[in-house]
Design a protein around this motif. Sequence first.
Motif, PDB file in Angstrom:
ATOM      1  N   MET A  87      20.226  19.709  -2.445  1.00 34.99           N
ATOM      2  CA  MET A  87      21.117  18.570  -2.673  1.00 34.99           C
ATOM      3  C   MET A  87      21.291  18.293  -4.164  1.00 34.99           C
ATOM      4  SD  MET A  87      20.426  14.710  -1.456  1.00 34.99           S
ATOM      5  CE  MET A  87      21.220  13.354  -2.272  1.00 34.99           C
ATOM      6  N   PHE A  88      20.325  18.690  -4.964  1.00 37.44           N
ATOM      7  CA  PHE A  88      20.351  18.419  -6.393  1.00 37.44           C
ATOM      8  C   PHE A  88      20.831  19.628  -7.189  1.00 37.44           C
ATOM      9  CE2 PHE A  88      17.752  15.166  -4.593  1.00 37.44           C
ATOM     10  CZ  PHE A  88      18.155  14.035  -5.280  1.00 37.44           C
ATOM     11  N   VAL A 121      14.203   5.487  -8.649  1.00 40.64           N
ATOM     12  CA  VAL A 121      15.043   5.669  -9.826  1.00 40.64           C
ATOM     13  C   VAL A 121      15.095   7.115 -10.317  1.00 40.64           C
ATOM     14  CG1 VAL A 121      14.851   3.268 -10.542  1.00 40.64           C
ATOM     15  CG2 VAL A 121      13.244   4.937 -11.461  1.00 40.64           C
ATOM     16  N   GLN A 122      14.005   7.870 -10.187  1.00 43.45           N
ATOM     17  CA  GLN A 122      13.998   9.257 -10.638  1.00 43.45           C
ATOM     18  C   GLN A 122      14.976  10.097  -9.823  1.00 43.45           C
ATOM     19  OE1 GLN A 122      11.344   7.380 -10.015  1.00 43.45           O
ATOM     20  NE2 GLN A 122       9.680   7.790 -11.425  1.00 43.45           N
ATOM     21  N   THR A 127       9.189  15.191  -7.103  1.00 45.54           N
ATOM     22  CA  THR A 127       9.481  16.558  -7.536  1.00 45.54           C
ATOM     23  C   THR A 127      10.015  17.392  -6.381  1.00 45.54           C
ATOM     24  OG1 THR A 127       7.810  16.439  -9.268  1.00 45.54           O
ATOM     25  CG2 THR A 127       8.479  18.644  -8.552  1.00 45.54           C
ATOM     26  N   ARG A 128       9.430  17.244  -5.210  1.00 45.59           N
ATOM     27  CA  ARG A 128       9.872  17.993  -4.030  1.00 45.59           C
ATOM     28  C   ARG A 128      11.318  17.631  -3.677  1.00 45.59           C
ATOM     29  NH1 ARG A 128       5.843  16.969  -0.639  1.00 45.59           N
ATOM     30  NH2 ARG A 128       6.897  15.284   0.426  1.00 45.59           N
ATOM     31  N   VAL A 129      11.645  16.349  -3.704  1.00 51.29           N
ATOM     32  CA  VAL A 129      13.012  15.921  -3.395  1.00 51.29           C
ATOM     33  C   VAL A 129      13.983  16.474  -4.432  1.00 51.29           C
ATOM     34  CG1 VAL A 129      14.551  13.931  -3.241  1.00 51.29           C
ATOM     35  CG2 VAL A 129      12.331  13.858  -2.117  1.00 51.29           C
ATOM     36  N   ASP A 180       0.800  -1.218   0.000  1.00 47.73           N
ATOM     37  CA  ASP A 180       0.000   0.000   0.000  1.00 47.73           C
ATOM     38  C   ASP A 180       0.840   1.279   0.000  1.00 47.73           C
ATOM     39  OD1 ASP A 180       0.939  -0.393   2.580  1.00 47.73           O
ATOM     40  OD2 ASP A 180      -0.919   0.236   3.537  1.00 47.73           O
ATOM     41  N   TYR A 181       2.166   1.168  -0.024  1.00 44.41           N
ATOM     42  CA  TYR A 181       3.019   2.351  -0.021  1.00 44.41           C
ATOM     43  C   TYR A 181       3.396   2.724  -1.447  1.00 44.41           C
ATOM     44  CZ  TYR A 181       6.630   5.691   0.934  1.00 44.41           C
ATOM     45  OH  TYR A 181       7.358   6.850   0.960  1.00 44.41           O
ATOM     46  N   ARG A 182       3.144   3.957  -1.811  1.00 43.18           N
ATOM     47  CA  ARG A 182       3.494   4.473  -3.131  1.00 43.18           C
ATOM     48  C   ARG A 182       4.142   5.846  -2.973  1.00 43.18           C
ATOM     49  NH1 ARG A 182       2.892  -0.088  -4.228  1.00 43.18           N
ATOM     50  NH2 ARG A 182       1.166  -1.031  -5.317  1.00 43.18           N
ATOM     51  N   VAL A 183       5.135   6.118  -3.787  1.00 45.28           N
ATOM     52  CA  VAL A 183       5.771   7.428  -3.812  1.00 45.28           C
ATOM     53  C   VAL A 183       5.109   8.216  -4.934  1.00 45.28           C
ATOM     54  CG1 VAL A 183       7.930   8.669  -4.160  1.00 45.28           C
ATOM     55  CG2 VAL A 183       7.943   6.467  -2.981  1.00 45.28           C
ATOM     56  N   SER A 184       4.602   9.389  -4.592  1.00 43.45           N
ATOM     57  CA  SER A 184       3.888  10.187  -5.594  1.00 43.45           C
ATOM     58  C   SER A 184       4.861  11.026  -6.429  1.00 43.45           C
ATOM     59  CB  SER A 184       2.884  11.121  -4.906  1.00 43.45           C
ATOM     60  OG  SER A 184       3.575  12.149  -4.214  1.00 43.45           O
ATOM     61  N   ASP A 185       4.387  11.447  -7.596  1.00 40.34           N
ATOM     62  CA  ASP A 185       5.178  12.340  -8.442  1.00 40.34           C
ATOM     63  C   ASP A 185       5.497  13.644  -7.706  1.00 40.34           C
ATOM     64  OD1 ASP A 185       5.158  10.543 -10.551  1.00 40.34           O
ATOM     65  OD2 ASP A 185       3.439  11.480 -11.544  1.00 40.34           O
ATOM     66  N   GLU A 186       4.563  14.111  -6.897  1.00 38.43           N
ATOM     67  CA  GLU A 186       4.779  15.342  -6.139  1.00 38.43           C
ATOM     68  C   GLU A 186       5.914  15.167  -5.126  1.00 38.43           C
ATOM     69  OE1 GLU A 186       1.587  13.925  -6.371  1.00 38.43           O
ATOM     70  OE2 GLU A 186       1.009  15.237  -8.015  1.00 38.43           O
ATOM     71  N   GLN A 187       5.977  14.015  -4.480  1.00 39.07           N
ATOM     72  CA  GLN A 187       7.056  13.754  -3.528  1.00 39.07           C
ATOM     73  C   GLN A 187       8.411  13.720  -4.244  1.00 39.07           C
ATOM     74  OE1 GLN A 187       5.127  10.163  -2.079  1.00 39.07           O
ATOM     75  NE2 GLN A 187       5.159  10.991   0.008  1.00 39.07           N
TER      76      GLN A 187
END
Length: 92
Positions: free
Chosen positions: A28-29, A66-67, A21-23, A12-19
């Motif tokens: 750091m990037f 991976v992103q 993008t925020r990272v 049930d755990y998913r990483v969203s596109d918004e999360q």
Amino acid sequence: MADNRCKGCHDDYRVSDEQITRVLSSPMFSSDRCVPDGEYDARLRACFSCPKLQGDTTCTLCGCIVQIAAKLKDKRCPYPGQDRWSITVSAS
């Protein structure tokens, strides 16, 4: 049949596109730590075509998103016996 899920994640755990993008927008990037956009795109294409990708974000070999990992210069593809990123970048 082998379980192709990341060992640390629950179904049930998913990483969203918004999360993601925020990272990626964090300090750091900064550009000196990141690969150029063309190389980043080639790395992502390699990841998205990899049989070890879980869903559309997680590498089942190393557990990375991976992103995020593909953006950093010091990261390498963990695929056993070959670096799928260098093969893809060389072929571009």
